[in-house]
Scaffold this motif. Structure first.
Motif, short mmCIF file in Angstrom:
data_model
loop_
_atom_site.label_atom_id
_atom_site.label_comp_id
_atom_site.label_asym_id
_atom_site.label_seq_id
_atom_site.Cartn_x
_atom_site.Cartn_y
_atom_site.Cartn_z
N HIS A 1 0.82 -1.20 0.00
CA HIS A 1 0.00 0.00 0.00
C HIS A 1 0.87 1.26 0.00
O HIS A 1 1.50 1.60 0.99
CB HIS A 1 -0.95 -0.01 1.19
CG HIS A 1 -2.14 0.86 0.94
ND1 HIS A 1 -2.04 2.21 0.77
CD2 HIS A 1 -3.43 0.56 0.77
CE1 HIS A 1 -3.24 2.70 0.52
NE2 HIS A 1 -4.10 1.71 0.52
N ASN A 2 0.85 1.92 -1.13
CA ASN A 2 1.70 3.08 -1.38
C ASN A 2 1.57 4.14 -0.28
O ASN A 2 2.54 4.44 0.43
CB ASN A 2 1.30 3.65 -2.76
CG ASN A 2 2.14 4.82 -3.20
OD1 ASN A 2 2.89 5.38 -2.40
ND2 ASN A 2 2.05 5.17 -4.45
N MET A 3 0.37 4.71 -0.12
CA MET A 3 0.24 5.86 0.77
C MET A 3 0.16 5.48 2.25
O MET A 3 0.02 6.35 3.10
CB MET A 3 -0.99 6.69 0.37
CG MET A 3 -0.84 7.35 -1.00
SD MET A 3 0.66 8.35 -1.15
CE MET A 3 0.21 9.72 -0.09
N CYS B 1 -6.93 -6.51 -7.11
CA CYS B 1 -5.73 -6.13 -6.38
C CYS B 1 -4.90 -5.18 -7.22
O CYS B 1 -4.49 -5.52 -8.33
CB CYS B 1 -4.88 -7.37 -6.03
SG CYS B 1 -3.33 -6.95 -5.22
N ASP B 2 -4.69 -3.98 -6.70
CA ASP B 2 -3.72 -3.07 -7.30
C ASP B 2 -2.36 -3.53 -6.79
O ASP B 2 -1.96 -3.23 -5.68
CB ASP B 2 -4.02 -1.63 -6.86
CG ASP B 2 -3.00 -0.63 -7.40
OD1 ASP B 2 -1.93 -1.07 -7.87
OD2 ASP B 2 -3.27 0.58 -7.33
N GLY B 3 -1.69 -4.30 -7.64
CA GLY B 3 -0.40 -4.87 -7.27
C GLY B 3 0.75 -4.14 -7.95
O GLY B 3 1.72 -4.78 -8.38
N ALA B 4 0.66 -2.83 -8.02
CA ALA B 4 1.75 -2.06 -8.63
C ALA B 4 3.09 -2.49 -8.02
O ALA B 4 4.09 -2.61 -8.73
CB ALA B 4 1.52 -0.56 -8.43
N ARG B 5 3.08 -2.73 -6.68
CA ARG B 5 4.31 -3.18 -6.01
C ARG B 5 4.11 -4.55 -5.36
O ARG B 5 4.61 -4.80 -4.26
CB ARG B 5 4.74 -2.14 -4.96
CG ARG B 5 5.16 -0.81 -5.57
CD ARG B 5 5.76 0.15 -4.56
NE ARG B 5 6.03 1.45 -5.18
CZ ARG B 5 5.10 2.38 -5.39
NH1 ARG B 5 3.85 2.18 -5.01
NH2 ARG B 5 5.43 3.51 -5.99
N ILE B 6 3.42 -5.44 -6.05
CA ILE B 6 3.24 -6.80 -5.51
C ILE B 6 4.58 -7.51 -5.40
O ILE B 6 4.80 -8.38 -4.56
CB ILE B 6 2.25 -7.62 -6.39
CG1 ILE B 6 1.77 -8.86 -5.65
CG2 ILE B 6 2.86 -8.00 -7.74
CD1 ILE B 6 0.84 -8.59 -4.51
#
Ligand SMILES: *Cc1c(COP(=O)(O)O)cnc(C)c1O
Length: 333
Positions: free
Chosen positions: A134-136, A163-168
């Protein structure tokens, strides 16, 4: 200049540029780019999905997923700090006719209580979206048990789960959870090649073959049907082969920053993001950013009382030493 604003600032390495230059390409709108096709196949397999679709950005992958799972007039439930709700410029509403409603913390029972049934009076909930890492929230890793509980909520109410897995990749490296275990939990997933993995562009949307066939239409409608994308897909394939394991170095460097900045760190640091809470700092966020910048260290001001440091491929140990010197100097009281 040591640039800790984001992990998007990386430049392609020589090896990556060579792979891009050598890429076999074709017209991807005709489905004829062999490198893009290979990348889509590879990432679908990696996470155990039937199919994948390359998109120029993570936002587009997220928004296609939203349009697949939520009809106009329906609702997506997600975190109050979710990228899909807060940092995609209202795209779910503007392009999908989708309402978003948010939860304050990831608690499956509380989220289940928020689900709004199909009926005549309330906006029906059609899907849930989680973000991992979770980015933020300081690059936090969502525990597998919590994600499983979210899957159960989705199943009980016949909701889609994205799932927003931008950084999974970072979650996988931090927790050791196999990619396929993540993949098994979600109807749709977006993964990003241009953050920690260091490609110049590109994300993938992962889903069933049927959903990906529809996603191709939505991508084209959004203006995202691109031609010889093999040059970009080659960068992504190179990143997958060379830049996943090394994320552990980014995590260790973020941990060093967190140790040095101790009292100002807003959330426990387990991946590559250090969120700073500056409410008790001797200088406000924008002033800290300006003065650190003058000293050769760039960071991102998120608000007057918060800032963010992100480690990545283009910051080495010497860069972290320098950032620690500059920031501890400016924050000393
Ligand atoms: C960066 C990011 C995205 C996608 O961003 P693009 O800039 O559109 O590629 C999506 N989700 C999260 C959590 C991100 O950090």
């Amino acid at each position: 200049m040591i640039d800790l604003r984001s992990d998007t600032v990386t430049k392609p390495t020589d090896g990556m540029r060579a792979a891009m230059a050598a890429a076999e390409v074709g017209d991807d709108v005709y489905g004829e780019d062999p490198t893009a096709n290979a990348l889509e196949r590879e990432v679908a397999d990696l996470f155990g999905y039937e199919a994948a679709l390359w998109t120029p950005t993570g936002s587009m992958a997220n928004q296609i997923a939203v349009q697949l799972l939520v009809k106009p007039g329906e609702e997506l439930l997600c975190d109050i700090q979710a990228h899909v709700a807060r940092f995609e410029l209202g795209a779910a509403a503007a392009y999908g006719g989708v309402t978003t409603r948010t939860w304050a913390e990831l608690s499956a029972p509380a989220i289940e209580a928020q689900v709004s049934p199909r009926g005549y009076y309330s906006v029906p909930t059609a899907a849930l979206a989680v973000e991992n890492t979770h980015n933020m929230r300081g690059g936090t890793v969502l525990p597998l048990a919590d994600l499983r509980a979210m899957r159960e909520v989705a199943d009980r109410h016949a909701l889609g789960l994205h799932c927003d897995g931008a950084r999974i990749w970072h979650a996988h490296v931090a927790d050791g959870v196999p990619f396929r275990e993540y993949g098994a939990l979600f109807d749709t997933m977006s993964v990003c090649l241009s953050k920690g993995l260091g490609a110049p562009a590109g994300s993938l949307l992962l889903a069933s073959a049927e959903r990906i066939a529809e996603a191709r239409y939505v991508r084209k409608r959004l203006g995202g049907g691109m031609r010889q994308i093999g040059v970009l897909a080659a960068a992504g394939r190179y990143a997958l082969a060379h830049h996943i394991d090394r994320l552990a170095d980014d995590h260790a460097r973020a941990a060093r920053l967190a140790t040095a900045l101790g009292e100002y760190v807003a959330a426990p640091v387990r991946t590559n993001i250090v969120a700073l809470d500056l409410t008790k700092a001797p200088l406000a966020g924008p002033e800290l950013v300006a003065r650190a910048g003058d000293a050769g260290v760039r960071l991102g001001a998120m608000s007057p009382t918060s800032a963010r440091l992100v480690t990545h491929l283009d910051v080495d140990d010497a860069g972290i030493d320098r950032a620690v010197d500059v920031l501890t100097g400016l924050l000393a009281r």
